[in-house]
Structures are given as C-alpha cells and as structure tokens.
Design an enzyme around this catalytic site. Structure first.
Site, PDB file in Angstrom:
ATOM      1  N   GLU A 231       0.822  -1.205   0.000  1.00 45.87           N
ATOM      2  CA  GLU A 231       0.000   0.000   0.000  1.00 45.87           C
ATOM      3  C   GLU A 231       0.863   1.266   0.000  1.00 45.87           C
ATOM      4  OE1 GLU A 231      -2.035  -2.996   2.834  1.00 45.87           O
ATOM      5  OE2 GLU A 231      -0.042  -2.586   2.031  1.00 45.87           O
TER       6      GLU A 231
ATOM      7  N   SER B 239      19.934 -38.323   9.148  1.00 48.88           N
ATOM      8  CA  SER B 239      19.970 -38.830  10.523  1.00 48.88           C
ATOM      9  C   SER B 239      21.371 -39.186  10.991  1.00 48.88           C
ATOM     10  CB  SER B 239      19.061 -40.056  10.651  1.00 48.88           C
ATOM     11  OG  SER B 239      17.721 -39.714  10.391  1.00 48.88           O
TER      12      SER B 239
END
Length: 369
Positions: free
Chosen positions: A55, A229
């Site tokens: 805006e 992992s």
C-alpha cells in the site's frame, strides 16, 4: 464500478503480489492498485522483508507520477496492517492519503491484524469491502496463513513419476530426467515461490543435487534442507561446496555427532548449518524439523523426495499439498521399484491438472482426517 472492473483491478494486484515471492517471507505476498476516475494512478507490491508494504509503495507510485490519491479506490490483496512492526501501519497511510474506498481480497488471519485493519479504516469513514478474488488471494498466501496459525510452514510434496509409477530410471541412466524440459522449468518456478527445499540424504548421495532456482534474471535463494539422521552428507557434495553462497541446513540426530566432530567442524567451516534433533531414536523427527523451519521464517516448504521422505510426510499427515508430474515414459528396469502413494494420499480436494507437453501435472490439497 462494475464487478468485472473490480475483478480486473484485483487480479492486477494479485499479479503484482507474486513478484515478491522469495523475498518477503515470513511476510505475506501483497499487491496494491489505486484507481481514480477509471484510471490506475498507482500500483506496486511488497518487495522485500522489512521494506515498505504494498500500500505504501502504491501511494508512492502516485506521488512519482503526480497523481492525487484523494477520493481514489485502493485494491489490495490482503487486509492492510494496523500495527507498528518493521514498518508503520498501512492503515494510517491510507487514511492520511484520503483514500475513499478500500477493496480487500481477503482478511489477514495473523493475531496482530485479523479484522482490525479493516475496522480502523471503517472507523475513519472509509468504505471497505471484502471478498473480491478471495479464493485466489487465500491460495496465494496459503503458506503465510498456515504459518500464522501454527508457526509451521505449509508442506508441498513434489515428485515426478513414469507412467508405471517409477521415480527413477535406474543406476545405468543416472542423468536422464523422467519429465520434459517444460515440466522441469515449472518446478523451478515453484521453487522460487518457496522458502525452503527439502530432500533426504539418499537423494543427495544418489543425485548430488544443487536444489537452487535456475531461471533467468535475479532469483531468490531458498533454504536447502537435508534430512540426514547419521550425518552422511559428503564434504565433496555440491550442497556442501556451495553452502556459503546458498544457505544450507542439515538436520541430524544428536547422537550422530558424537563420533564425527571433525566432520561437523569441516561442514560448519563451509557454512553448512548442522541442527541436532534430540527427538526420535532412528530418524529425524519431522515435526521438530517443521518447528525449526517455522522459527527461521519459512512459510512454504517444498519437499522433493526421495520416496522414503515423501512417504514419511504422508504417513505422518504433515503434508498440505501434492504436485505429481507424470510422464508418458515407461521404465522397464526391474531393479527400479514402482512406488504407489495412493494409499497414503487418501482423498484430495481442489484438484486440477495441467499439461506440459506430454507430461501431466496433478495438483491437489490433502484432506486432514
């Protein structure tokens, strides 16, 4: 103003909003168009995180072109903010500019706004309407809305498969793509819209991917994420070698670091971010990953595989959307297994198909039960 005109102006604002993809997260994508006497006198979008909102930029565009926004109509894709953050509230700027009407595509669900912006404008006598192109606007910021509610990113699963449901050609043809160039270009456009791209360590070991956005012009750099992992990421991998240029994070089990401190130090010196996850005994716990990515401001996560990772997200019911590219090719290598996700997908909503040459893309949102 006729509905057809309203929709046309709002769609122009939506088109502007997309330009901020990759640059504004965790803020939403927002575009704004200012119309007076049937003419667009200002337009712009939220361009960078921490910079002025759409805006404000649209009002500045009016000033640059010597247009007075007083008594004009503002079309904005998301409810204007009404609080002080990194920038002042947009509602105050709209009020001071003398805008007479604000068309809002959809309300902001975040706690700091959530209807308050629209009410502030109404309290100052500005006419406010909500809902023009609402579905499109909500789809545009689906990741931001989920992140605002849950502090976790929206999870998009993407994979390419042959006609007989195989995800790879096999080791004899490691560089051959399943899908065509048009499909692959669309994948890069999707990467551009996401804050992070995630794969499992097997994909890294087999394909040595870059996981970057390869389109013309200046492009954002999504966070590259690896589920690893046992901390197997090679120091010689493309991800490690380019981590100083393209941000890269590896999630691993805390216990996997105990005997690999030299490797941890080497990867860290290469700018790879290593995040130990305490939860989970054999595999990195996906919820912990999503929570950490949310803290990093990732609102949209693109999961690109491989099959084990895709299935893990589906079975844990952590996926929000799927993108399935299907090629007409048939892979006849018996050593490459066919992979069916249909049992894990369940029912999809808001599905639609697109064609890229002979390839077909199926997109759909997962129904959480």
């Amino acid at each position: 103003m006729q509905d057809k005109e309203r929709i046309s102006y709002m769609r122009k604002a939506l088109q502007l909003a997309v330009k901020g993809a990759g640059w504004v997260a965790p803020n939403p994508l927002v575009g704004a168009v200012i119309v007076k006497d049937g003419q667009i006198i200002g337009r712009d979008y939220h361009q960078h995180f921490g910079h002025p909102h759409a805006e404000i930029n649209a009002l500045a565009d009016c000033t640059r072109h010597n247009h007075d926004p007083r008594d004009a109509v503002l079309f904005v894709t998301l409810e204007p903010c009404c609080h002080h953050g990194k920038t002042p509230p947009c509602t105050q700027a709209i009020i001071q500019a003398g805008i007479s009407k604000v068309e809002i595509a959809t309300l902001d669900v975040s706690d700091k706004v959530s209807g308050r912006g629209a009410q502030q404008l109404r309290d100052k006598g500005i006419e406010v309407t909500i809902g023009c192109c609402e579905t499109e606007a909500q789809r545009l910021n689906a990741g931001f809305f989920k992140w605002s509610r849950t502090s976790q990113p929206r999870v998009i699963l993407k994979w390419a498969q042959s006609k007989n449901h195989k995800l790879a050609w096999g080791k004899d043809l490691p560089q051959r793509w399943i899908t065509n160039e048009k499909s692959r270009r669309h994948v890069h456009k999707t990467r551009r819209l996401c804050g992070a791209i995630l794969v499992g360590i097997n994909t890294v070991l087999e394909d040595d991917p870059m996981l970057t956005v390869r389109l013309s012009g200046r492009q954002p750099k999504p966070l590259r994420v690896v589920l690893d992992s046992n901390l197997q990421l090679p120091i010689s991998s493309k991800l490690a070698l380019t981590a100083a240029m393209y941000p890269t994070v590896v999630y691993t089990l805390a216990k996997s670091l105990q005997s690999q401190w030299a490797k941890v130090d080497a990867l860290s010196e290469m700018a790879v971010m290593i995040v130990p996850v305490e939860i989970g005994s054999e595999r990195v716990e996906l919820n912990a990953v999503l929570q950490d990515l949310g803290r990093r401001g990732v609102t949209d996560l693109l999961v690109e595989g491989g099959a084990t990772v895709l299935k893990a997200f589906l079975q844990a019911k952590l996926a929000d959307k799927v993108m399935i590219y299907t090629s007409p090719a048939v892979i006849e290598d018996d050593n490459v297994p066919a992979i069916e996700f249909s049992d894990d997908l369940g029912n999809l909503k808001n599905t639609h198909q697109r064609r890229f040459g002979e390839d077909v893309l199926l997109e759909g949102e997962l129904i959480r039960v």
